[in-house]
Design a protein around this motif. Structure first.
Motif, PDB file in Angstrom:
ATOM      1  N   LEU A  47       0.857  -1.171   0.000  1.00 17.83           N
ATOM      2  CA  LEU A  47       0.000   0.000   0.000  1.00 17.83           C
ATOM      3  C   LEU A  47       0.899   1.228   0.000  1.00 17.83           C
ATOM      4  N   ALA A  48       0.870   1.972  -1.092  1.00 24.32           N
ATOM      5  CA  ALA A  48       1.754   3.128  -1.239  1.00 24.32           C
ATOM      6  C   ALA A  48       1.069   4.424  -0.806  1.00 24.32           C
ATOM      7  N   TRP A  49      -0.260   4.494  -0.979  1.00 25.88           N
ATOM      8  CA  TRP A  49      -0.983   5.731  -0.672  1.00 25.88           C
ATOM      9  C   TRP A  49      -2.462   5.408  -0.536  1.00 25.88           C
ATOM     10  N   SER A  50      -3.143   6.140   0.316  1.00 25.66           N
ATOM     11  CA  SER A  50      -4.604   6.062   0.399  1.00 25.66           C
ATOM     12  C   SER A  50      -5.137   7.388   0.910  1.00 25.66           C
ATOM     13  N   GLU A  51      -6.377   7.638   0.559  1.00 24.95           N
ATOM     14  CA  GLU A  51      -7.050   8.862   1.017  1.00 24.95           C
ATOM     15  C   GLU A  51      -8.506   8.533   1.311  1.00 24.95           C
ATOM     16  N   TYR A  52      -9.027   9.123   2.368  1.00 25.65           N
ATOM     17  CA  TYR A  52     -10.411   8.944   2.796  1.00 25.65           C
ATOM     18  C   TYR A  52     -11.322   9.909   2.051  1.00 25.65           C
ATOM     19  N   PHE A  53     -12.505   9.429   1.683  1.00 27.83           N
ATOM     20  CA  PHE A  53     -13.522  10.269   1.055  1.00 27.83           C
ATOM     21  C   PHE A  53     -14.867   9.987   1.720  1.00 27.83           C
ATOM     22  N   ALA A  54     -15.718  10.990   1.744  1.00 23.31           N
ATOM     23  CA  ALA A  54     -17.015  10.867   2.409  1.00 23.31           C
ATOM     24  C   ALA A  54     -18.002  10.027   1.600  1.00 23.31           C
ATOM     25  N   THR A  55     -17.857  10.010   0.266  1.00 23.79           N
ATOM     26  CA  THR A  55     -18.805   9.272  -0.569  1.00 23.79           C
ATOM     27  C   THR A  55     -18.071   8.376  -1.562  1.00 23.79           C
ATOM     28  N   ARG A  56     -18.766   7.328  -2.010  1.00 25.83           N
ATOM     29  CA  ARG A  56     -18.202   6.443  -3.020  1.00 25.83           C
ATOM     30  C   ARG A  56     -17.938   7.221  -4.313  1.00 25.83           C
TER      31      ARG A  56
END
Length: 96
Positions: A47-56
């Motif tokens: 896993l190199a990067w991830s970001e949270y989002f409120a909606t799909r």
């Protein structure tokens, strides 16, 4: 509910971008070979990067946008180098 866009670095050095509502489970699926797509023959993955989002929808839009990026832009995102990412976006004509 949380949604994530993520970038995996594959064993061959390539990147895979996706989105999910369960990052830990999706990573485990890629790592185990449960997902038989792009990453299957390129394991192990990291896993190199991830970001949270409120909606799909937001996570999917981010995935689509990142998939169109150059390797250099993805590397700048992973490194958190916003100056370089901005410069690369200007040079490519990408204003997103």
């Amino acid at each position: 509910m949380a949604f994530y866009t993520y970038i995996l670095e594959c064993s061959d050095g390539s990147f895979y971008t996706g989105h999910t509502d369960n990052l830990d489970q999706r990573f485990a699926q890629h790592q185990s070979g449960y997902i038989t797509g792009y990453t299957f023959k390129r394991r192990p993955v990291e896993l190199a990067w991830s970001e949270y989002f409120a909606t799909r929808y937001e996570a999917l839009e981010a995935e689509k946008r990142i998939k169109g990026w150059t390797r250099a832009k993805k590397q700048a995102l992973i490194a958190g180098d916003w100056t370089l990412l901005s410069e690369l976006a200007r040079n490519s004509g990408d204003r997103r």
